[in-house]
Design a protein around this motif. Structure first.
Motif, PDB file in Angstrom:
ATOM      1  N   PRO A   4      50.163 -87.038-104.453  1.00  0.00           N
ATOM      2  CA  PRO A   4      48.774 -86.709-104.117  1.00  0.00           C
ATOM      3  C   PRO A   4      48.541 -86.782-102.610  1.00  0.00           C
ATOM      4  N   ALA A   5      47.543 -86.052-102.138  1.00  0.00           N
ATOM      5  CA  ALA A   5      47.331 -85.934-100.696  1.00  0.00           C
ATOM      6  C   ALA A   5      45.849 -85.975-100.335  1.00  0.00           C
ATOM      7  N   VAL A   6      45.584 -86.518 -99.172  1.00  0.00           N
ATOM      8  CA  VAL A   6      44.262 -86.470 -98.544  1.00  0.00           C
ATOM      9  C   VAL A   6      44.439 -85.801 -97.189  1.00  0.00           C
ATOM     10  N   ALA A   7      43.612 -84.809 -96.894  1.00  0.00           N
ATOM     11  CA  ALA A   7      43.699 -84.087 -95.622  1.00  0.00           C
ATOM     12  C   ALA A   7      42.588 -84.545 -94.679  1.00  0.00           C
ATOM     13  N   LEU A   8      42.919 -84.599 -93.389  1.00  0.00           N
ATOM     14  CA  LEU A   8      41.961 -84.976 -92.359  1.00  0.00           C
ATOM     15  C   LEU A   8      41.984 -83.943 -91.238  1.00  0.00           C
ATOM     16  N   SER A   9      40.838 -83.782 -90.606  1.00  0.00           N
ATOM     17  CA  SER A   9      40.738 -82.866 -89.473  1.00  0.00           C
ATOM     18  C   SER A   9      41.201 -83.544 -88.196  1.00  0.00           C
ATOM     19  N   VAL A  10      41.464 -82.724 -87.181  1.00  0.00           N
ATOM     20  CA  VAL A  10      41.727 -83.205 -85.826  1.00  0.00           C
ATOM     21  C   VAL A  10      40.624 -82.696 -84.921  1.00  0.00           C
ATOM     22  N   ASP A  11      40.544 -83.261 -83.746  1.00  0.00           N
ATOM     23  CA  ASP A  11      39.586 -82.797 -82.741  1.00  0.00           C
ATOM     24  C   ASP A  11      40.340 -82.622 -81.434  1.00  0.00           C
ATOM     25  N   SER A  12      40.638 -81.354 -81.100  1.00  0.00           N
ATOM     26  CA  SER A  12      41.449 -81.075 -79.909  1.00  0.00           C
ATOM     27  C   SER A  12      40.701 -81.367 -78.613  1.00  0.00           C
ATOM     28  N   LYS A  13      39.387 -81.582 -78.695  1.00  0.00           N
ATOM     29  CA  LYS A  13      38.607 -81.850 -77.484  1.00  0.00           C
ATOM     30  C   LYS A  13      38.482 -83.347 -77.192  1.00  0.00           C
ATOM     31  N   ARG A  14      38.895 -84.176 -78.111  1.00  0.00           N
ATOM     32  CA  ARG A  14      38.924 -85.606 -77.817  1.00  0.00           C
ATOM     33  C   ARG A  14      40.016 -85.899 -76.796  1.00  0.00           C
ATOM     34  N   SER A  15      39.925 -87.030 -76.139  1.00  0.00           N
ATOM     35  CA  SER A  15      40.982 -87.438 -75.214  1.00  0.00           C
ATOM     36  C   SER A  15      42.210 -87.869 -76.013  1.00  0.00           C
ATOM     37  N   PRO A  16      43.397 -87.800 -75.408  1.00  0.00           N
ATOM     38  CA  PRO A  16      44.590 -88.295 -76.094  1.00  0.00           C
ATOM     39  C   PRO A  16      44.446 -89.749 -76.543  1.00  0.00           C
ATOM     40  N   GLU A  17      43.776 -90.560 -75.731  1.00  0.00           N
ATOM     41  CA  GLU A  17      43.576 -91.957 -76.110  1.00  0.00           C
ATOM     42  C   GLU A  17      42.769 -92.066 -77.405  1.00  0.00           C
ATOM     43  N   GLU A  18      41.733 -91.241 -77.546  1.00  0.00           N
ATOM     44  CA  GLU A  18      40.909 -91.275 -78.758  1.00  0.00           C
ATOM     45  C   GLU A  18      41.687 -90.773 -79.971  1.00  0.00           C
ATOM     46  N   GLN A  19      42.463 -89.720 -79.779  1.00  0.00           N
ATOM     47  CA  GLN A  19      43.253 -89.181 -80.890  1.00  0.00           C
ATOM     48  C   GLN A  19      44.254 -90.231 -81.385  1.00  0.00           C
ATOM     49  N   TYR A  20      44.911 -90.887 -80.464  1.00  0.00           N
ATOM     50  CA  TYR A  20      45.859 -91.947 -80.808  1.00  0.00           C
ATOM     51  C   TYR A  20      45.135 -93.093 -81.519  1.00  0.00           C
ATOM     52  N   ALA A  21      43.949 -93.433 -81.026  1.00  0.00           N
ATOM     53  CA  ALA A  21      43.193 -94.555 -81.587  1.00  0.00           C
ATOM     54  C   ALA A  21      42.792 -94.292 -83.037  1.00  0.00           C
ATOM     55  N   ILE A  22      42.456 -93.046 -83.363  1.00  0.00           N
ATOM     56  CA  ILE A  22      42.097 -92.731 -84.748  1.00  0.00           C
ATOM     57  C   ILE A  22      43.311 -92.919 -85.659  1.00  0.00           C
TER      58      ILE A  22
END
Length: 268
Positions: free
Chosen positions: A127-145
């Motif tokens: 089974p799978a759960v999908a999540l979105s990304v946000d390319s406009k966030r900073s790399p630090e924020e993307q890593y933090a999520i």
């Protein structure tokens, strides 16, 4: 069981019908290298939004979100189950970290998600759960999520970022052409930062990586950023291993990275 986090390049949608070294590798990865997870959590480059979304479906529809490909591509179905309980766990984590989010029911899995999951688990039994990304966030924020979700790896959840490190469709060459030197140099620089877990350099990749404007054009950042979400999910076990590197059409980078949890994988 602790699962790793993975970054998987999904290449062209035709990955779903191709038979080559990369598709063979992905099949082996899912069927032999990895221990079967309880569920998979996947960030897809093809779900780029300023809002953090996650799916709550019990069964996912299969989105054919591409154009001009062989007819057989549009008849492929991958009706994999969702995991509502995992979705609720993710909700609780986002709430605890004050990350605004929204729930999605009925969207379906885009090809960045289902092509990868189907390559790993062709029987559709994970089974799978999908999540979105946000390319406009900073790399630090993307890593933090991604880091917020790292505890799920200890609960037998495989976390995947699906995208492409070099993904400039305007620079594609002929099928079978030699890898472009600029693409190879960019991938090598990224590889150096990942193996050293050098976050300071990596978070500044858009200024420091060679050929970055060509490798990660402004209109294509969403394909790079799933790497950072996946890497963040292994912040508690800062080890990186490149499992595959190849190219299609001269510059479309096909690579797979494993982060953390490598003591659980059969390849060691």
């Amino acid at each position: 069981m602790t699962q790793p986090a993975l970054f998987i390049a999904h290449g062209s949608p035709t990955l779903a019908i191709e038979q080559n070294a990369y598709t063979s590798f992905l099949k082996q990865l899912g069927q032999e290298t990895l221990k079967p997870p309880k569920a998979a959590l996947i960030f897809s480059a093809h779900w780029d939004d300023s809002t953090q979304w996650l799916t709550t479906d019990r069964t996912h529809l299969t989105l054919h979100d591409f154009y001009g490909f062989p007819e057989e591509m549009y008849s492929i179905e991958y009706p994999v189950s969702g995991h509502p309980e995992l979705s609720q766990e993710i909700e609780a984590i986002f709430h605890a970290h004050n990350l605004p989010y929204r729930l999605s029911a009925g969207r379906g899995l885009d090809h960045g998600a289902w092509v990868v999951l189907r390559s790993l688990f062709p029987e559709g039994n994970i089974p799978a759960v999908a999540l979105s990304v946000d390319s406009k966030r900073s790399p630090e924020e993307q890593y933090a999520i991604g880091k917020m979700l790292s505890e799920l790896r200890q609960k037998d959840v495989l976390i995947i970022g699906s995208g492409g490190l070099v993904h400039n469709l305007r620079m594609l060459g002929e099928e079978g052409s030699e890898p472009a030197p600029w693409a190879v140099e960019f991938d090598a620089w990224i590889s150096e930062q990942l193996t050293g877990w050098n976050l300071r350099q990596l978070f500044d990749y858009d200024k420091k990586a060679p050929h970055v404007r060509t490798a990660v054009p402004s209109y294509g950042k969403e394909h790079f950023v799933p790497l950072l979400y996946a890497m963040g999910a292994a912040d508690d076990d800062r080890r990186a291993a490149k499992l595959f590197q190849g190219y299609q059409y001269g510059s479309l980078s096909l690579n797979c990275w494993m982060f953390g949890g490598m003591h659980q994988a059969n390849h060691e």
